[in-house]
Design a protein around this motif. Sequence first.
Motif, PDB file in Angstrom:
ATOM      1  N   ALA A  25      19.852  35.876 -23.717  1.00 44.02           N
ATOM      2  CA  ALA A  25      21.168  35.412 -23.683  1.00 44.02           C
ATOM      3  C   ALA A  25      21.612  34.489 -22.814  1.00 44.02           C
ATOM      4  CB  ALA A  25      22.204  36.563 -23.312  1.00 44.02           C
ATOM      5  N   ALA A  26      21.004  34.505 -21.674  1.00 45.65           N
ATOM      6  CA  ALA A  26      20.925  33.325 -20.447  1.00 45.65           C
ATOM      7  C   ALA A  26      20.582  32.258 -20.950  1.00 45.65           C
ATOM      8  CB  ALA A  26      20.298  33.857 -19.362  1.00 45.65           C
ATOM      9  N   ARG A  27      19.281  32.444 -21.798  1.00 49.30           N
ATOM     10  CA  ARG A  27      18.593  30.882 -22.305  1.00 49.30           C
ATOM     11  C   ARG A  27      19.763  30.275 -23.224  1.00 49.30           C
ATOM     12  NH1 ARG A  27      15.876  28.807 -26.530  1.00 49.30           N
ATOM     13  NH2 ARG A  27      16.376  30.804 -27.746  1.00 49.30           N
ATOM     14  N   VAL A  28      20.173  31.007 -24.151  1.00 49.87           N
ATOM     15  CA  VAL A  28      21.340  30.663 -25.131  1.00 49.87           C
ATOM     16  C   VAL A  28      22.393  29.983 -24.569  1.00 49.87           C
ATOM     17  CG1 VAL A  28      22.525  30.998 -27.293  1.00 49.87           C
ATOM     18  CG2 VAL A  28      20.204  31.930 -27.046  1.00 49.87           C
ATOM     19  N   LEU A  29      22.761  30.625 -23.626  1.00 52.17           N
ATOM     20  CA  LEU A  29      24.101  30.113 -22.842  1.00 52.17           C
ATOM     21  C   LEU A  29      24.144  29.125 -21.815  1.00 52.17           C
ATOM     22  CD1 LEU A  29      25.571  33.979 -22.426  1.00 52.17           C
ATOM     23  CD2 LEU A  29      26.556  32.034 -23.940  1.00 52.17           C
ATOM     24  N   ALA A  30      22.875  29.117 -21.274  1.00 50.68           N
ATOM     25  CA  ALA A  30      22.822  28.209 -20.049  1.00 50.68           C
ATOM     26  C   ALA A  30      23.250  26.829 -20.198  1.00 50.68           C
ATOM     27  CB  ALA A  30      21.329  28.063 -19.601  1.00 50.68           C
ATOM     28  N   ALA A  31      23.173  26.241 -21.175  1.00 55.48           N
ATOM     29  CA  ALA A  31      23.170  24.851 -21.500  1.00 55.48           C
ATOM     30  C   ALA A  31      24.686  24.589 -22.051  1.00 55.48           C
ATOM     31  CB  ALA A  31      22.182  24.337 -22.369  1.00 55.48           C
ATOM     32  N   GLY A  32      25.415  25.420 -22.572  1.00 56.50           N
ATOM     33  CA  GLY A  32      26.552  25.216 -23.260  1.00 56.50           C
ATOM     34  C   GLY A  32      27.755  25.815 -22.637  1.00 56.50           C
ATOM     35  N   LEU A  33      28.128  26.514 -21.555  1.00 57.85           N
ATOM     36  CA  LEU A  33      29.157  26.976 -21.185  1.00 57.85           C
ATOM     37  C   LEU A  33      30.190  26.005 -20.583  1.00 57.85           C
ATOM     38  CD1 LEU A  33      28.321  30.049 -19.271  1.00 57.85           C
ATOM     39  CD2 LEU A  33      29.017  30.015 -21.515  1.00 57.85           C
ATOM     40  N   PRO A  34      31.628  26.077 -20.993  1.00 56.80           N
ATOM     41  CA  PRO A  34      32.458  25.054 -20.559  1.00 56.80           C
ATOM     42  C   PRO A  34      32.338  24.793 -19.000  1.00 56.80           C
ATOM     43  CG  PRO A  34      33.539  26.976 -21.847  1.00 56.80           C
ATOM     44  CD  PRO A  34      32.132  27.270 -21.505  1.00 56.80           C
ATOM     45  N   ALA A  35      32.578  23.661 -18.788  1.00 60.26           N
ATOM     46  CA  ALA A  35      32.633  23.404 -17.106  1.00 60.26           C
ATOM     47  C   ALA A  35      33.449  24.499 -16.394  1.00 60.26           C
ATOM     48  CB  ALA A  35      33.040  22.101 -17.102  1.00 60.26           C
ATOM     49  N   GLY A  36      33.074  24.669 -15.255  1.00 61.11           N
ATOM     50  CA  GLY A  36      33.408  25.518 -14.410  1.00 61.11           C
ATOM     51  C   GLY A  36      33.354  26.986 -14.387  1.00 61.11           C
ATOM     52  N   VAL A  37      32.997  27.348 -15.647  1.00 62.82           N
ATOM     53  CA  VAL A  37      32.826  28.814 -15.694  1.00 62.82           C
ATOM     54  C   VAL A  37      31.487  29.318 -14.902  1.00 62.82           C
ATOM     55  CG1 VAL A  37      32.184  30.777 -17.510  1.00 62.82           C
ATOM     56  CG2 VAL A  37      34.229  28.948 -17.980  1.00 62.82           C
ATOM     57  N   GLY A  38      31.298  30.300 -14.488  1.00 60.89           N
ATOM     58  CA  GLY A  38      30.391  30.600 -13.693  1.00 60.89           C
ATOM     59  C   GLY A  38      29.242  31.609 -14.475  1.00 60.89           C
ATOM     60  N   LEU A  39      27.849  31.549 -14.365  1.00 62.63           N
ATOM     61  CA  LEU A  39      27.228  32.216 -15.117  1.00 62.63           C
ATOM     62  C   LEU A  39      25.969  32.989 -14.222  1.00 62.63           C
ATOM     63  CD1 LEU A  39      26.199  34.022 -17.780  1.00 62.63           C
ATOM     64  CD2 LEU A  39      25.133  31.990 -18.320  1.00 62.63           C
ATOM     65  N   ALA A  70      17.967  41.299 -31.824  1.00 62.59           N
ATOM     66  CA  ALA A  70      18.775  40.193 -32.102  1.00 62.59           C
ATOM     67  C   ALA A  70      20.458  40.687 -31.925  1.00 62.59           C
ATOM     68  CB  ALA A  70      18.317  39.713 -33.128  1.00 62.59           C
ATOM     69  N   LEU A  71      20.666  41.549 -32.521  1.00 61.83           N
ATOM     70  CA  LEU A  71      22.026  41.914 -32.701  1.00 61.83           C
ATOM     71  C   LEU A  71      22.650  42.057 -31.276  1.00 61.83           C
ATOM     72  CD1 LEU A  71      22.174  44.495 -35.486  1.00 61.83           C
ATOM     73  CD2 LEU A  71      23.212  42.632 -35.481  1.00 61.83           C
ATOM     74  N   ILE A  72      21.917  42.775 -30.460  1.00 58.91           N
ATOM     75  CA  ILE A  72      22.524  43.152 -28.938  1.00 58.91           C
ATOM     76  C   ILE A  72      22.538  41.761 -28.204  1.00 58.91           C
ATOM     77  CG2 ILE A  72      22.549  44.067 -26.685  1.00 58.91           C
ATOM     78  CD1 ILE A  72      23.196  46.020 -29.593  1.00 58.91           C
ATOM     79  N   ALA A  73      21.472  40.903 -28.476  1.00 63.41           N
ATOM     80  CA  ALA A  73      21.602  39.731 -27.789  1.00 63.41           C
ATOM     81  C   ALA A  73      22.603  38.922 -28.155  1.00 63.41           C
ATOM     82  CB  ALA A  73      20.267  38.957 -28.004  1.00 63.41           C
ATOM     83  N   ARG A  74      23.035  38.885 -29.594  1.00 64.26           N
ATOM     84  CA  ARG A  74      24.136  38.014 -30.089  1.00 64.26           C
ATOM     85  C   ARG A  74      25.533  38.622 -29.809  1.00 64.26           C
ATOM     86  NH1 ARG A  74      21.330  38.353 -35.593  1.00 64.26           N
ATOM     87  NH2 ARG A  74      19.998  36.285 -35.638  1.00 64.26           N
ATOM     88  N   LEU A  75      25.417  40.058 -29.473  1.00 65.47           N
ATOM     89  CA  LEU A  75      26.877  40.506 -29.016  1.00 65.47           C
ATOM     90  C   LEU A  75      27.102  40.024 -27.559  1.00 65.47           C
ATOM     91  CD1 LEU A  75      28.921  42.754 -29.261  1.00 65.47           C
ATOM     92  CD2 LEU A  75      27.172  44.441 -28.138  1.00 65.47           C
ATOM     93  N   VAL A  76      26.015  40.051 -26.691  1.00 63.50           N
ATOM     94  CA  VAL A  76      26.217  39.654 -25.297  1.00 63.50           C
ATOM     95  C   VAL A  76      26.541  38.063 -25.286  1.00 63.50           C
ATOM     96  CG1 VAL A  76      24.976  39.195 -23.112  1.00 63.50           C
ATOM     97  CG2 VAL A  76      24.573  41.346 -24.484  1.00 63.50           C
ATOM     98  N   VAL A  77      25.818  37.387 -25.930  1.00 65.95           N
ATOM     99  CA  VAL A  77      26.141  35.766 -26.248  1.00 65.95           C
ATOM    100  C   VAL A  77      27.639  35.739 -26.542  1.00 65.95           C
ATOM    101  CG1 VAL A  77      25.601  33.635 -27.454  1.00 65.95           C
ATOM    102  CG2 VAL A  77      23.758  34.934 -26.435  1.00 65.95           C
ATOM    103  N   ALA A  78      27.773  36.385 -27.530  1.00 67.29           N
ATOM    104  CA  ALA A  78      29.414  36.168 -28.346  1.00 67.29           C
ATOM    105  C   ALA A  78      30.394  36.658 -27.164  1.00 67.29           C
ATOM    106  CB  ALA A  78      29.689  36.869 -29.513  1.00 67.29           C
ATOM    107  N   THR A  79      30.156  37.802 -26.327  1.00 66.44           N
ATOM    108  CA  THR A  79      31.122  38.157 -25.565  1.00 66.44           C
ATOM    109  C   THR A  79      31.225  37.112 -24.082  1.00 66.44           C
ATOM    110  OG1 THR A  79      30.534  40.509 -25.830  1.00 66.44           O
ATOM    111  CG2 THR A  79      31.610  39.981 -23.742  1.00 66.44           C
ATOM    112  N   VAL A  80      30.085  36.608 -24.008  1.00 68.05           N
ATOM    113  CA  VAL A  80      30.392  35.505 -22.868  1.00 68.05           C
ATOM    114  C   VAL A  80      31.192  34.329 -23.335  1.00 68.05           C
ATOM    115  CG1 VAL A  80      28.849  34.086 -21.301  1.00 68.05           C
ATOM    116  CG2 VAL A  80      28.326  36.428 -21.590  1.00 68.05           C
TER     117      VAL A  80
END
Lengths: 82, 414
Positions: free
Chosen positions: B257-271, B386-396
């Motif tokens: 989830a961190a790998r998928v999210l790292a590059a694309g979160l809106p500016a300012g949002v912390g992860l 895959a399902l749980i990772a997608r759930l986490v990615v979508a939540t974030v």
Amino acid sequence: MSADEPSTGGFTGDPAAALQITGSGDCCGSPAQAVGDIRPPAGRADGDEPCCGTREAARAADSCCGTRARADAVATGQGCCS
Amino acid sequence: MTGANDLATRLRRVSADRMTATVAVLASDPMTGRRVGSTGGAAARAWLVDRLAALGATVRTEHFPVRAVPQVYAAPTVAWGGRSGSAPLAFGRQVAIHPASADRPDLRRGALGVAGRDDPAGRWLVVPAELNLFDAYRDTQGAAGLLLRRPVDADGWQFTMLAGPDPGPLPVLTLDPDTHSAVLAAATARDGWLSGATPLRRDDVTGVNIHARLRQPASGAGDLLLTAHYDGVGDHPGLRLPGASDNATGVAVVLEAARVLAAGLPAGVGLSVALLDREEVGALGSAHHATRLRAEGAAPLVVNVDGAGRLDGAAAVEAGGPAHRLLALLDQAGRHTGVPLTAGPVASDNRRYGRAGLAAVGIGAGMGGYHSPADTPDKVDPGTLALIARLVVATVHLAAAAPATLSSSIGDKR
């Protein structure tokens, strides 16, 4: 399952029920510990079932989660939420 | 990158193969079951730090003392017999050492007796199923030891626990139900003996959490923390306990989830990501981390994953702290990704964050072979990962995309 397919996901019932899980305010750690499969030989006072702390500390505090028992539990790794 | 199409793109990037490979590494022989303070735990940590650094994260480790971690340092030799002969008991299946046992490496042989009924002197006392260990201790003066019944899993293994009561003065062995029944019958007939040892020491070690910051939050913006514990109960002499489902799968989900999210979160949002030690001994790694977060004035939304080995109907969700908004986001994410959710106990690190006043949810989906040699990578379902990772990615993604004032019909009190 594709993200574009129709979904049957999400909560059944009230999501807020996830905030009311029985026992969630008690022991931390493994599910087996949390469900009380094994009761400790030390730490249980009469009429009470503390999940942590030494017998002496629990008795002194008259409760597992009295301050002294809790501190002892943390120090000895018994796992008591604080 | 915050729209629905962007989320769809992001969800397609989730790789079950990558997570399966992560589980295989963490459950491999060199990791020795990842007990806190072990060489295998250190090996797992070094590998994880490298993975997080490769994502561009700023990684730090947090050390804390851990006292009295129980460790079986030799396979116990146990045998019992009666008029019909004698038999050795198989370690891990028929017999194991209870965490409340005294350390007695020397063999003790004694006649069998029934706890609460027979003179304890010199006897191994069989504790009837209706009697708990605490009650059994009431009349044990001079006993050789106690014999408790313990259930086994579908593969016939007893589970291992590190968290547990204080050690008592006596050796305590656990027997599988069939053996316990046979030994109890022999004890009731006053016909039988048992010989056994309980080599169980308690080590003071150092626990180490890993914290990785992928994105600093802007002032007033949202901050998200993904967590999973990387420790396990550890191998025993002659027995591997790989800890695949519990919790190599959770770590794999969080990393992916961190790998998928790292590059694309809106500016300012912390992860950030926290991979936690010592969950298996009272969840004190997360207690340490939660305390540190509060001292720093941080208040992230916490998503903890403990077990993503095989979805059985619905993923269990437990929440703590002011988590109504987080639950609403998780519900939305579940609907979007098709992951059924149900309120249920996730007795893990999420409780520590919730008790510290942080909004926290724990997600659990599969614990086959709980704390036993049966918790192997081949039993982990890639589809569940895959399902749980997608759930986490979508939540974030939803948390980052939604304004901080997002309310729901079950909104938190402010």
